[in-house]
Scaffold this active site. Structure first.
Site, mmCIF file in Angstrom:
data_model
loop_
_atom_site.group_PDB
_atom_site.id
_atom_site.type_symbol
_atom_site.label_atom_id
_atom_site.label_comp_id
_atom_site.label_asym_id
_atom_site.label_seq_id
_atom_site.Cartn_x
_atom_site.Cartn_y
_atom_site.Cartn_z
ATOM 1 N N GLY A 101 42.065 -31.809 13.485
ATOM 2 C CA GLY A 101 42.562 -33.185 13.043
ATOM 3 C C GLY A 101 43.657 -33.545 12.413
ATOM 4 N N GLY A 151 49.758 -33.953 7.188
ATOM 5 C CA GLY A 151 49.432 -32.721 7.791
ATOM 6 C C GLY A 151 48.486 -32.514 8.883
ATOM 7 N N VAL A 204 44.601 -30.268 10.127
ATOM 8 C CA VAL A 204 43.489 -29.521 9.588
ATOM 9 C C VAL A 204 43.170 -28.391 10.756
ATOM 10 C CG1 VAL A 204 41.419 -29.379 9.066
ATOM 11 C CG2 VAL A 204 42.715 -31.541 8.413
ATOM 12 N N LYS A 230 43.054 -27.770 5.282
ATOM 13 C CA LYS A 230 44.181 -28.949 5.525
ATOM 14 C C LYS A 230 45.594 -28.422 5.416
ATOM 15 C CE LYS A 230 44.668 -33.772 4.231
ATOM 16 N NZ LYS A 230 43.953 -34.692 3.291
ATOM 17 N N ASP A 248 39.071 -46.267 1.603
ATOM 18 C CA ASP A 248 39.345 -46.180 3.051
ATOM 19 C C ASP A 248 38.143 -45.812 3.764
ATOM 20 O OD1 ASP A 248 40.995 -46.529 5.294
ATOM 21 O OD2 ASP A 248 41.960 -44.583 5.147
#
Length: 461
Positions: A24, A29, A31, A46, A138
Site C-alpha cells: 500500500g 511513502g 508499505v 512502512k 481519519d
C-alpha cells in the site's frame, strides 16, 4: 524474468526477505512485506523517503509517539522504527486480509452480520483510543485493515492527536481527515474529538451496508447532505437500502448536532447491534420492500469463493495469540543499518549485503501478496495484455503512465470530483496474467467502481 519484475524479493537483513510488491501507499511513502525465510513470520515495513518528502519528519515523529503507546487487538501493532540519513522504516503488524473497502461491494455493501461484527470491533478499538485521550481523525475503510483471521485493525495514525491529558479535554481546531467522512462541526471549528470520530464511524457503517457514501461533504452547500439535514432523504439511496433498525442507528450516529449524537457506549447498546444475523436467512426487509436476502444480490463478477467467505465470515471479537516473535522482530529493527540495507539494485558491486532472487509467483506462494478483490486473470501473453489494457485506458480517456517497475499508473477523478490514483501490476502466474489493481490515493469504493468498469471492458474486448 528481469530484476524489475514485481515478483522478485530482496534480502532485507539476515533471514528476512522483502517482497518488492507494494502492499500500500500513504502520504509519505509505501508499505512492503517482510517475511522470515526460516519461520515464515510476516511484518509490514512502512518506508519513508525524506529526500522525496521534505516535510514528513515532524508528522512521522508524532505518528510514532502515539502509535508506540498503543496495545489493543483492534489496532495495528507498532514494533519499532529505524532511521537512516535519508530514509526511515516503521515496522508494523501485517494484516493479511487487506483494507476493509476490499470487502465492500460497490452499490451493494456487505452482509449485515459481517457489518455488525466489524462495527463492534471498530467501536472497541476506538473506545480504547478515546480512553487514552487519543483521537484518530481519519476513520475510513482505507485506514481499517483485516487480519488473516478476520479481526479488524485500525491503522494509520498520521492524523491522530491527544485531545485529553490528565483528565482535561481540549477542543480541536484543525480541519483534517477525508472529506466524505468528516463531521459537519469539523468545517466550523472548534470541535470535540470524540463525537467527530463517531460521525466517521457512522459513514463507515452506511458504506459497509450499502456500498455507497451518502455525500461528498457534510456542509450546507451539498445537496445530499441538505436533504439529510432537512429529513428529505427517505426515498434516496443509500438510505432506501437500509432496514428500519439500521436506518434508525444511522440517524442517531449521523446526528448533525454533536451534543445530540450518540456516544460510543450508547451506540453499543442500540438494538441493531444485538440482532442475531443468520447468513442463511433473509435480511430484514428494506425500506423499498425488497425481502430478497442480500447475499443473493452480489455482483456476479465477484469470485464465488469470496462470496462464500463473506456470507460465512470467520470474524472473531478477540484476536488469537500472535505468531510473531517480538524478539525476532526487534532483532530485525536493531540490526538494520544504512550499510546493510537497500531496496533497489545497487549500481556498483560494493560490499552491499543485498541479493536478488527471481522467484515467480505461483498458487503456492500467492498468499505472500496482500489479499484483494480487485484482481482478475486473463489468458493472454503479457505483451498482449499490456496492449489491450492501454487501448482500453485510451478509449476511456484516462490519463495513464508506466513507471520504472512496469506498473501502469492511472490518474483520474471520481464521481465526487475528487482525485483518484491507482496502479495496475501485470503478474505472470500459472501460465496466465493476473491484473492486480491497487489504490494509491482516493476513495476505495470509487476505486472499486473503476475496477469493475475496466474489468468489464477487458472481458468484452
Amino acid at each position: 524474468m528481469s530484476s524489475e519484475d514485481i515478483s522478485t524479493t530482496t534480502v532485507f537483513v539476515q533471514d528476512w526477505l522483502c517482497f518488492d510488491n507494494i502492499l500500500g501507499e500513504g502520504a509519505f511513502g509505501e508499505v512492503k512485506l517482510l517475511i522470515n525465510k526460516r519461520t515464515q513470520e510476516k511484518i509490514a515495513c512502512k518506508i519513508i523517503n525524506h529526500d522525496k518528502y521534505k516535510d514528513a519528519s515532524s508528522q512521522i515523529n508524532r505518528e510514532v509517539v502515539i502509535h508506540k503507546t498503543l496495545d489493543h487487538e483492534n489496532i495495528i501493532k507498532f514494533f519499532g522504527r529505524r532511521q537512516e540519513p535519508s530514509k526511515e522504516y516503521l515496522f508494523l503488524e501485517y494484516a493479511e486480509g487487506g483494507e476493509l473497502f476490499q470487502l465492500i461491494e460497490p452499490d451493494v455493501g456487505m452482509p449485515s452480520g459481517s457489518v455488525q461484527l466489524f462495527m463492534k470491533q471498530l467501536l472497541c478499538g476506538l473506545k480504547y483510543l478515546h480512553t487514552k485521550g487519543i483521537t484518530h481523525r481519519d476513520i475510513k475503510p482505507e485506514n481499517i485493515l483485516i487480519s488473516a483471521e478476520g479481526v479488524l485493525k485500525i491503522s494509520d495514525f498520521g492524523m491522530a492527536t491527544y485531545f485529553r491529558f490528565k483528565g482535561k479535554e481540549r477542543w480541536l481546531d484543525k480541519k483534517c481527515g477525508t472529506k466524505p467522512y468528516l463531521a459537519p462541526e469539523v468545517f466550523l471549528r472548534p470541535y470535540r474529538a470524540e463525537p467527530a470520530d463517531l460521525w466517521s464511524c457512522g459513514i463507515v457503517f452506511v458504506a459497509m451496508l450499502t456500498g455507497e457514501l451518502p455525500w461528498s461533504l457534510a456542509t450546507d452547500e451539498n445537496a445530499e447532505f441538505n436533504q439529510w439535514n432537512n429529513d428529505m432523504y427517505i426515498l434516496n439511496t443509500p438510505w432506501s437500502k437500509l432496514g428500519y433498525m439500521a436506518l434508525s442507528l444511522a440517524r442517531k450516529i449521523l446526528q448533525v448536532d454533536p451534543k445530540k449524537r450518540l456516544t460510543l457506549d450508547e451506540i453499543e447498546r442500540q438494538p441493531w447491534m444485538h440482532v442475531h444475523f443468520n447468513a442463511e436467512a433473509p435480511e430484514e426487509d428494506t425500506v423499498d420492500g425488497t425481502s430478497e436476502p442480500r447475499c443473493k444480490r452480489y455482483n456476479s463478477m465477484v469470485a464465488e469463493e469470496t462470496i462464500l467467505n463473506r456470507e460465512k465470515p470467520t470474524v472473531t471479537l478477540s484476536q488469537p495469540n500472535s505468531s510473531l516473535r517480538q524478539s525476532t522482530i526487534m532483532q530485525t529493527v536493531k540490526t538494520t543499518s544504512n550499510d546493510h540495507l537497500c531496496f533497489s539494485q545497487p549500481t556498483q558491486n560494493d560490499n552491499w549485503m543485498v541479493q536478488f532472487t527471481q522467484s515467480p509467483i505461483t498458487k503456492d506462494n500467492f498468499d505472500n501478496l496482500i489479499k484483494r478483490m480487485t484482481r482478475f486473470y486473463v489468458s493472454m501473453t503479457k505483451e498482449r495484455t499490456m496492449e489491450t489494457l492501454c487501448s482500453i485506458l485510451d478509449s476511456l480517456h484516462l490519463t495513464w503512465s508506466v513507471d520504472v517497475n512496469r506498473a501502469v499508473s492511472i490518474t483520474t477523478t471520481d464521481s465526487l470530483k475528487n482525485q483518484l490514483i491507482f496502479k495496475i501490476n501485470l503478474i505472470e502466474m500459472d501460465k496466465k496474467i493476473l491484473l492486480d489493481f491497487r489504490l494509491c490515493k482516493g476513495c476505495g469504493l470509487q476505486f472499486k467502481r473503476k475496477f469493475l468498469k475496466l474489468k468489464e471492458y477487458f472481458i468484452n474486448n
